[in-house]
Design an enzyme around this catalytic site. Structure first.
Site, mmCIF file in Angstrom:
data_model
loop_
_atom_site.group_PDB
_atom_site.id
_atom_site.type_symbol
_atom_site.label_atom_id
_atom_site.label_comp_id
_atom_site.label_asym_id
_atom_site.label_seq_id
_atom_site.Cartn_x
_atom_site.Cartn_y
_atom_site.Cartn_z
ATOM 1 N N ARG A 105 5.935 9.863 -7.479
ATOM 2 C CA ARG A 105 4.584 9.509 -7.918
ATOM 3 C C ARG A 105 3.794 10.676 -8.483
ATOM 4 O O ARG A 105 2.623 10.521 -8.793
ATOM 5 C CB ARG A 105 3.846 8.827 -6.770
ATOM 6 C CG ARG A 105 4.460 7.466 -6.484
ATOM 7 C CD ARG A 105 3.890 6.727 -5.309
ATOM 8 N NE ARG A 105 4.610 5.463 -5.143
ATOM 9 C CZ ARG A 105 4.618 4.730 -4.042
ATOM 10 N NH1 ARG A 105 3.932 5.132 -2.976
ATOM 11 N NH2 ARG A 105 5.297 3.610 -3.986
ATOM 12 N N ASP B 261 6.319 -6.709 7.468
ATOM 13 C CA ASP B 261 6.306 -5.614 6.490
ATOM 14 C C ASP B 261 4.985 -5.542 5.725
ATOM 15 O O ASP B 261 4.960 -5.258 4.535
ATOM 16 C CB ASP B 261 7.481 -5.733 5.507
ATOM 17 C CG ASP B 261 7.602 -4.508 4.598
ATOM 18 O OD1 ASP B 261 7.296 -3.399 5.063
ATOM 19 O OD2 ASP B 261 7.966 -4.664 3.424
ATOM 20 N N ASP C 241 2.801 -3.223 5.616
ATOM 21 C CA ASP C 241 2.417 -1.839 5.893
ATOM 22 C C ASP C 241 1.084 -1.468 5.232
ATOM 23 O O ASP C 241 0.838 -1.797 4.078
ATOM 24 C CB ASP C 241 3.510 -0.863 5.472
ATOM 25 C CG ASP C 241 3.999 -1.082 4.048
ATOM 26 O OD1 ASP C 241 4.221 -2.241 3.662
ATOM 27 O OD2 ASP C 241 4.160 -0.095 3.323
#
Length: 573
Positions: free
Chosen positions: A143, A314, A316
């Site tokens: 990133r 999931d 998150d």
């Protein structure tokens, strides 16, 4: 010759330049000092770090490009990084020099470019071992970089932190963060505060080992402190893990943090626990699924807020926490604001961590919601899968009401702009799962679907009024980036390969351009010699075909190329 054909020709020309001997940067390079980073909000011409400022806003104070003239934006250059696939970099710019990354399974690359012409100045390539963990093989992305003084710092797919000379690309130091054989790697862009390089580790939520945030000396690469997102036996919070499950409990820290100089605190969102099968790790599973505040100098945990205990889907909560002073009922709160996968915008006190509010920003919400007093997640019954049982339908999808893609805040409007998604999933636990080092430790099957024709929705959320004020809809889910500027604009990318500009006040679409490849990386703005530019990083993600391929309404829109490019726009002369 059409506009995209001209871009392709330009891309080939630029790529060929990469084969020439590298050119040195100009002798008048200006060091990116601690003071410049601290005051980045006052430096309108540059974009010195991943989120531009420590507050995480991704707001550019440049206003040369406005709602009145945005239709005059045209491509100025295109740079091809030479890879295909999942590109999520955000370029950074210092005084007319752009630094960006491109990544494939075999290597990490860092590029230095002339930010006006796109001419390559140097390229550094780091080869990656062939035996990296299973998750890296699925999502080999990077990133971006951090700048400090005359250094460029980046993380690697084999869990190293590397510093390069900004003028030449030559290595200065190389620090091993963790053992990549355990499934660790670095995907986030590091950021530098007070000569400390701060970076979180990727991989644990899907691979098992404990996640962490670590600080390194920017001059030497030496580790200064490390904070684990899962406490070891006997440490505060360890009682929330059954037996030895903490040892392989996950809690990755995927996304770049934010920082408040007034409190000297770093703010991070932590990821889901491992494995994804909740029954295998009974308890609240601290400090996964949490906002955490860490002392910059010591790495000690000052406070936390857990969004959802013993998380089973999931979801998150790794998105950035924006440092914003919000006004509610005439009272100003020094707040943190996070829009996350759970589908709510959470507001916390950034000094104490006290829960202030939560408001939904998506309509496809079935999992449950936060307690209005404590902010702790309360699940709706019957939506947790059982081991080996049939799939459950739950909304949103595991890609979330919004995912890793940054949200952006405009202080002129006091709106948080959220690339959000209205879609759901069929989710099932496998019947058996055993931890194996370096292998995926998830234990689920999933299929995404949408009940809406327009699955992607860019929404403007008024942080003071605590409500949605407008929305702009898109056919496919918004897994792309967003930018807002002082020119009253919001730029949004799409998986179909478009970048659009809308009015920041009302969401009216004003301009668009077809990039020819899914928009997946950062969108930034900078100025050189008084001229404003908009840079858009794109290049796939091949995963979008996996995530959305079974949904007929999206399949046709996703038949695009997956080339790695940075397209820079400016106003026509």
């Amino acid at each position: 010759m059409g506009p995209f054909a001209r871009l392709v020709v330009a891309a080939l020309a630029v790529f060929c330049l990469l084969l020439r001997p590298t050119a040195a940067l100009a002798a008048d390079w200006r060091d990116v000092t601690d003071d410049r980073l601290l005051n980045a909000d006052r430096d309108a011409a540059n974009w010195l770090m991943y989120n531009r400022t420590y507050s995480g806003w991704r707001y550019s104070p440049l206003d040369q490009v406005t709602t009145a003239n945005v239709k005059k934006l045209v491509p100025k250059f295109i740079f091809a990084g030479g890879t295909v696939g999942d590109q999520q970099t955000t370029p950074v710019v210092n005084d007319g020099v752009m630094f960006t990354t491109s990544t494939a399974l075999a290597f990490n690359r860092v590029h230095a470019l002339n930010a006006v012409t796109g001419e390559p100045l140097w390229r550094h390539e780091r080869r990656i071992p062939e035996d990296v963990g299973a998750l890296v093989r699925v999502i080999p992305h990077n990133r971006g970089v951090a700048l400090h003084k005359d250094r460029v710092v980046f993380g690697t797919l084999d869990a190293h932190l590397v510093a390069l000379e900004a003028k030449t690309g030559k290595p200065v130091w190389d620090t091993t963060i963790a053992d990549y054989a355990d499934g660790y790697f670095v995907s986030q862009a590091p950021f530098v505060v007070k000569s400390k390089v701060i970076v979180g580790i990727a991989g644990p939520g899907e691979m098992g080992p404990r996640g962490f945030v670590e600080a390194f000396d920017a001059e030497t690469g030496k580790s200064l402190w490390r904070w684990y997102s899962i406490p070891a036996a006997g440490e505060p919070g360890s009682e929330t893990w059954a037996a030895d499950t903490w040892k392989i409990g996950g809690g990755a820290v995927w996304h770049a943090g934010t920082y408040d100089p007034a409190t000297n605190l770093l703010y991070f969102g932590t990821g889901n626990p491992a494995p994804w099968i909740a029954d295998m790790r009974r308890g609240d599973n601290l400090y996964t699924m949490s906002a955490v505040a860490l002392d910059l100098d010591t790495g000690k945990l000052k406070w936390y807020h857990q969004y959802l205990a013993n998380e089973p889907w999931d979801f998150d909560t790794v998105a950035e926490h924006h440092v914003i002073d919000v006004v509610r009922n005439g009272q100003t709160h020094k707040a943190l604001v996070q829009a996350n996968k759970l589908g709510y915008v959470y507001t916390l006190d950034r000094v104490t961590g006290k829960f202030l509010s939560a408001a939904p920003f998506i309509k496809s919400l079935t999992w449950g919601g936060p307690d209005p007093v404590t902010g702790k997640g309360i699940e709706n019954p019957g939506l947790r899968p059982t081991m080996g049982g049939p799939p459950v339908e739950v909304c949103p999808s595991l890609l979330g009401g919004t995912g890793w893609q940054p949200k952006v805040f405009n202080p002129k409007t006091a709106y948080l702009y959220i690339p959000s998604n209205e879609f759901c999933m069929k989710y099932a636990y496998v019947s058996d799962l055993t931890y194996k080092k370096g292998q995926l430790f998830t234990g689920v099957t999933t299929e995404h679907f949408s009940k809406n024709e327009q699955a992607g929705v860019l929404r403007a959320f008024d942080v003071n009024q605590n409500k949605i004020v407008w929305e702009w809809s898109n056919r496919t889910p918004l897994i792309s980036h967003t930018l807002t500027t002082a020119g009253d604009l919001v730029f949004q990318g799409t998986a179909e390969g478009k970048v659009v500009a809308v009015n920041a006040k009302d969401g009216q679409e004003l301009w668009s351009f077809n990039l020819g490849t899914p928009q997946s990386g950062g969108i930034i703005s900078y100025a050189v010699d008084g001229k404003q530019y908009i840079a858009v990083a794109a290049g796939g993600t091949l995963r979008s075909q996996v995530w959305f391929g079974k949904e007929p309404k999206w399949s046709a829109a996703l038949k695009t190329n997956f080339s790695d490019v940075v397209v820079v726009f400016g106003l026509s002369e």
